[in-house]
Design an enzyme around this catalytic site. Structure first.
Site, PDB file in Angstrom:
ATOM      1  N   ASP A 170       0.869  -1.307  -0.095  1.00 43.57           N
ATOM      2  CA  ASP A 170       0.028  -0.172   0.046  1.00 43.57           C
ATOM      3  C   ASP A 170       0.974   1.247   0.036  1.00 43.57           C
ATOM      4  O   ASP A 170       1.760   1.387   0.549  1.00 43.57           O
ATOM      5  CB  ASP A 170      -0.902  -0.007   1.190  1.00 43.57           C
ATOM      6  CG  ASP A 170      -1.768  -1.075   1.474  1.00 43.57           C
ATOM      7  OD1 ASP A 170      -1.326  -2.356   1.207  1.00 43.57           O
ATOM      8  OD2 ASP A 170      -2.985  -1.136   1.868  1.00 43.57           O
ATOM      9  N   HIS A 184      -1.177   4.674  -0.264  1.00 42.84           N
ATOM     10  CA  HIS A 184      -2.023   5.405   0.209  1.00 42.84           C
ATOM     11  C   HIS A 184      -1.724   6.836   0.052  1.00 42.84           C
ATOM     12  O   HIS A 184      -1.936   7.471   1.117  1.00 42.84           O
ATOM     13  CB  HIS A 184      -2.129   4.902   1.808  1.00 42.84           C
ATOM     14  CG  HIS A 184      -3.292   3.681   1.677  1.00 42.84           C
ATOM     15  ND1 HIS A 184      -4.586   3.892   1.515  1.00 42.84           N
ATOM     16  CD2 HIS A 184      -3.127   2.775   2.402  1.00 42.84           C
ATOM     17  CE1 HIS A 184      -5.121   2.675   1.761  1.00 42.84           C
ATOM     18  NE2 HIS A 184      -4.422   2.087   2.246  1.00 42.84           N
ATOM     19  N   ASP A 216      -3.948  -0.123  -3.429  1.00 44.56           N
ATOM     20  CA  ASP A 216      -4.234   0.870  -2.306  1.00 44.56           C
ATOM     21  C   ASP A 216      -2.964   2.026  -2.563  1.00 44.56           C
ATOM     22  O   ASP A 216      -2.407   2.358  -1.698  1.00 44.56           O
ATOM     23  CB  ASP A 216      -4.213   0.252  -1.156  1.00 44.56           C
ATOM     24  CG  ASP A 216      -5.524  -0.325  -0.494  1.00 44.56           C
ATOM     25  OD1 ASP A 216      -6.321  -0.547  -1.228  1.00 44.56           O
ATOM     26  OD2 ASP A 216      -5.786  -0.501   0.768  1.00 44.56           O
ATOM     27  N   ASP A 244      -6.281   7.110  -1.278  1.00 49.81           N
ATOM     28  CA  ASP A 244      -6.903   7.321  -0.158  1.00 49.81           C
ATOM     29  C   ASP A 244      -6.280   7.594   1.025  1.00 49.81           C
ATOM     30  O   ASP A 244      -5.109   7.059   0.955  1.00 49.81           O
ATOM     31  CB  ASP A 244      -7.905   6.087   0.183  1.00 49.81           C
ATOM     32  CG  ASP A 244      -9.506   6.260  -0.542  1.00 49.81           C
ATOM     33  OD1 ASP A 244      -9.732   7.477  -0.997  1.00 49.81           O
ATOM     34  OD2 ASP A 244     -10.067   5.348  -0.836  1.00 49.81           O
ATOM     35  N   ARG A 245      -6.825   8.121   2.122  1.00 48.52           N
ATOM     36  CA  ARG A 245      -6.093   8.468   3.234  1.00 48.52           C
ATOM     37  C   ARG A 245      -5.192   9.583   3.151  1.00 48.52           C
ATOM     38  O   ARG A 245      -5.158  10.765   3.541  1.00 48.52           O
ATOM     39  CB  ARG A 245      -5.508   7.068   3.876  1.00 48.52           C
ATOM     40  CG  ARG A 245      -6.486   6.242   4.225  1.00 48.52           C
ATOM     41  CD  ARG A 245      -6.623   6.164   5.676  1.00 48.52           C
ATOM     42  NE  ARG A 245      -7.567   5.197   6.254  1.00 48.52           N
ATOM     43  CZ  ARG A 245      -8.228   5.462   7.154  1.00 48.52           C
ATOM     44  NH1 ARG A 245      -8.453   6.383   8.121  1.00 48.52           N
ATOM     45  NH2 ARG A 245      -9.195   4.442   7.724  1.00 48.52           N
ATOM     46  N   ASN A 250      -8.374  -2.847  -2.227  1.00 47.05           N
ATOM     47  CA  ASN A 250      -9.968  -2.608  -1.778  1.00 47.05           C
ATOM     48  C   ASN A 250     -10.161  -0.943  -1.802  1.00 47.05           C
ATOM     49  O   ASN A 250     -11.451  -0.408  -1.715  1.00 47.05           O
ATOM     50  CB  ASN A 250     -10.088  -3.141  -0.427  1.00 47.05           C
ATOM     51  CG  ASN A 250      -9.466  -2.403   0.667  1.00 47.05           C
ATOM     52  OD1 ASN A 250      -8.004  -2.281   0.868  1.00 47.05           O
ATOM     53  ND2 ASN A 250      -9.949  -1.821   1.600  1.00 47.05           N
ATOM     54  N   HIS A 251      -9.061  -0.223  -1.965  1.00 46.45           N
ATOM     55  CA  HIS A 251      -9.508   1.426  -2.059  1.00 46.45           C
ATOM     56  C   HIS A 251      -9.264   1.824  -3.336  1.00 46.45           C
ATOM     57  O   HIS A 251      -9.770   2.900  -3.532  1.00 46.45           O
ATOM     58  CB  HIS A 251      -8.062   2.209  -1.029  1.00 46.45           C
ATOM     59  CG  HIS A 251      -8.689   2.112   0.362  1.00 46.45           C
ATOM     60  ND1 HIS A 251      -9.331   3.333   0.772  1.00 46.45           N
ATOM     61  CD2 HIS A 251      -8.440   1.199   1.302  1.00 46.45           C
ATOM     62  CE1 HIS A 251      -9.348   3.097   2.131  1.00 46.45           C
ATOM     63  NE2 HIS A 251      -8.862   1.860   2.443  1.00 46.45           N
ATOM     64  N   HIS A 294      -3.912  -8.149  -3.313  1.00 46.90           N
ATOM     65  CA  HIS A 294      -3.943  -7.149  -2.478  1.00 46.90           C
ATOM     66  C   HIS A 294      -4.354  -7.674  -0.929  1.00 46.90           C
ATOM     67  O   HIS A 294      -3.725  -7.377   0.210  1.00 46.90           O
ATOM     68  CB  HIS A 294      -4.741  -6.147  -2.682  1.00 46.90           C
ATOM     69  CG  HIS A 294      -4.948  -4.887  -1.734  1.00 46.90           C
ATOM     70  ND1 HIS A 294      -3.975  -4.116  -1.282  1.00 46.90           N
ATOM     71  CD2 HIS A 294      -5.715  -4.697  -0.720  1.00 46.90           C
ATOM     72  CE1 HIS A 294      -4.149  -3.217  -0.554  1.00 46.90           C
ATOM     73  NE2 HIS A 294      -5.506  -3.794  -0.061  1.00 46.90           N
ATOM     74  N   ARG A 311     -12.948  -6.867   9.326  1.00 46.58           N
ATOM     75  CA  ARG A 311     -13.266  -5.806   8.746  1.00 46.58           C
ATOM     76  C   ARG A 311     -14.810  -5.767   8.242  1.00 46.58           C
ATOM     77  O   ARG A 311     -15.305  -4.801   7.664  1.00 46.58           O
ATOM     78  CB  ARG A 311     -12.570  -5.735   7.132  1.00 46.58           C
ATOM     79  CG  ARG A 311     -10.805  -5.548   7.474  1.00 46.58           C
ATOM     80  CD  ARG A 311     -10.190  -5.704   6.178  1.00 46.58           C
ATOM     81  NE  ARG A 311      -8.734  -5.957   6.345  1.00 46.58           N
ATOM     82  CZ  ARG A 311      -7.759  -4.948   6.376  1.00 46.58           C
ATOM     83  NH1 ARG A 311      -8.405  -3.818   6.371  1.00 46.58           N
ATOM     84  NH2 ARG A 311      -6.809  -5.277   6.548  1.00 46.58           N
ATOM     85  N   HIS A 351      -2.344  -4.783   2.331  1.00 48.26           N
ATOM     86  CA  HIS A 351      -3.803  -4.595   3.050  1.00 48.26           C
ATOM     87  C   HIS A 351      -3.679  -4.345   4.609  1.00 48.26           C
ATOM     88  O   HIS A 351      -4.675  -3.753   4.993  1.00 48.26           O
ATOM     89  CB  HIS A 351      -4.454  -5.930   2.587  1.00 48.26           C
ATOM     90  CG  HIS A 351      -6.024  -5.655   2.888  1.00 48.26           C
ATOM     91  ND1 HIS A 351      -6.819  -4.553   2.599  1.00 48.26           N
ATOM     92  CD2 HIS A 351      -6.911  -6.575   3.401  1.00 48.26           C
ATOM     93  CE1 HIS A 351      -7.913  -4.881   2.953  1.00 48.26           C
ATOM     94  NE2 HIS A 351      -8.078  -6.068   3.496  1.00 48.26           N
TER      95      HIS A 351
END
Length: 490
Positions: free
Chosen positions: A233, A235, A262, A265-266, A294-295, A343, A391, A418
């Protein structure tokens, strides 16, 4: 999460006091953003006094911060069960529902609070804001049904976009990404400047056209004496991405990379990360790989900042185009037929084969179960067997599940991402399930190292390089995230 919640009968004063002390200690860890320690202590407090709704609500928010949405949801529900009038527990549950894209269920919680507390202005405001989101999503869905045949990539008129004289940034050469373009782009981004929208749109249209022709599982051949790098990730942490290239060299035909989902995001430099990565994908299509995370999905982008960032730096139309492009990202990569990289993780059933992954129709938002969902969302666990996901999506799988899958498919081990890991990586399941996470000091709060994996084609033995976060401009993580969601998660 052991919590002895079913204990009945009186609780001693001694246990009540001990539980309160543990809760206060947990709160201190929470303030320091040490969420795992906080959860451990809230759990101990619950063991001492399983009838206190506050302990569950506090553990719920700590789980939310760690993206354990399933645990956050069940904790908030337990708090509500213990104290129907505990407003904060409804807010926690609503935040968990929103994190899982279940906006209507979140709205029900706000609606309940406004009914039992009709004079509570805060509850009224939260209900109104959530209702706006639900209506907006319903409106977007209605439009997308009406425009089902409209393909955003095909509707973009690049010729109508002019490059203004004052634009002095990197330029595509005859509409093509070159090494000169990417190196200039990376420097341009370091100075917090913006790529011209015409070039940005062209990159997205070209990446989509390329990805559409690819299978859902990509086979990668790495020669015996060649090096290959796998990153986890990112991010939106652009300056840490630049540090990876500083440490390990720029991607090239002799220095291939796989980025394992990923990308966005964030972190608040997601636009910079994704255009850099997509540029390398176009420059070296057979030596630079990207998996969907997943993002790279609509619900996550809506909550955690990417949609807001793209809309702010460009347009909401471009945000919609990103959704279209992400739907075509491959779901997994297999290196030399021996190492599978995805991922999230493995599956709720034992009979899944590599061919099953190849056959997945991926051009969509991930469903709530099945192969595609589990590739993006699942996590390993140390215990044998399977468990429901912390999750709330995907599953948790043990070492026996990993072994069975590897034997069935003739593989040596799996690499996944992840999850934040303190050292940037973790070796689990007797070395057969490796996690790599490449965003150090995740969200400027977690204090973790980042890592990447290098291997050669001959033995595919994983070597780990770890690194600390580097400074970045003063833009906070989640700066573009849904402000209502941010408020709920305070």
């Amino acid at each position: 999460m052991a919590s002895n919640e079913e204990i009945t009968g009186p609780i001693s004063q001694e246990d009540i006091e001990a539980a309160d002390k543990l809760k206060n200690e947990a709160n201190e860890y929470f303030k320091k953003q040490s969420y795992n320690n906080a959860i451990e202590l809230y759990s101990k407090a619950i063991e001492k006094n399983p009838k206190n709704a506050v302990f569950f609500a506090n553990r719920s928010i700590a789980n939310l911060r760690l993206e354990n949405f399933g645990y956050a949801l069940s904790d908030a529900s337990k708090a509500i069960e213990l104290d129907r009038s505990y407003t904060k527990a409804y807010y926690r549950r609503a935040a968990a529902y929103m994190s899982l894209g279940k906006y209507k269920l979140a709205l029900k919680d706000f609606e309940y609070v406004t009914k039992v507390r009709p004079n509570d202005q805060d509850a009224k405001m939260k209900y109104t804001e959530c209702n706006k989101i639900v209506k907006k999503i319903a409106f977007e869905k209605a439009i997308s049904v009406d425009k089902k045949e409209v393909n955003i990539a095909d509707s973009i008129n690049l010729d109508a976009m002019t490059i203004e004289d004052e634009y002095v940034g990197p330029a595509l050469e005859d509409g093509v990404v070159t090494l000169k373009f990417v190196t200039e782009l990376m420097e341009f981004y370091k100075q917090q400047k913006k790529l011209h929208k015409k070039y940005a749109y062209k990159i997205l249209i070209d990446v989509k056209a390329y990805l559409q022709k690819q299978p859902s599982l990509i086979d990668i051949k790495v020669p015996d004496d060649a090096k290959f790098t796998v990153c986890g990730d990112i991010h939106g942490q652009y300056y840490d991405l630049m540090n990876i290239f500083q440490l390990n060299g720029l991607p090239s035909e002799t220095n291939p990379y796989l980025f394992n989902g990923d990308f966005v995001d964030r972190g608040s430099f997601s636009v910079e990360c994704i255009f850099t990565l997509f540029s390398f994908k176009l420059l070296y299509p057979n030596h630079f790989y990207m998996s969907r995370g997943n993002h790279e999905t609509l619900d996550m982008n809506r909550m955690y900042g990417f949609r807001g960032e793209v809309s702010s730096k460009y347009t909401s139309q471009m945000a919609d185009l990103f959704t279209e492009v992400y739907n075509w990202l491959p779901l997994a990569h297999c290196i030399n037929g021996r190492v599978l990289v995805m991922h999230g993780g493995l599956f709720s059933k034992d009979d899944v084969t590599l061919d099953d992954i190849r056959k997945v129709d991926r051009n969509k938002q991930p469903p709530e179960d099945g192969i595609m969902c589990e590739l993006l969302w699942s996590d390993p666990q140390p215990m044998i067997g399977r468990a429901p996901s912390k999750r709330g999506v995907g599953c948790q799988f043990g070492p026996d599940v990993t072994n069975t899958f590897l034997q069935r498919n003739g593989l040596d081990y799996v690499i996944r991402s992840h999850e934040v890991k303190n050292d940037g990586y973790e070796i689990a399941h007797d070395g057969k399930c490796i996690t790599v996470f490449s965003a150090p000091n995740y969200c400027d709060t977690m204090g973790n190292l980042g890592a990447f994996i290098t291997m050669n084609g001959k033995d595919l033995k994983p070597n780990f390089t770890t690194y600390e976060a580097v400074p970045h401009p003063d833009v906070k993580p989640m700066a573009y995230a849904n402000s209502f969601f941010n408020m709920l998660c305070q």
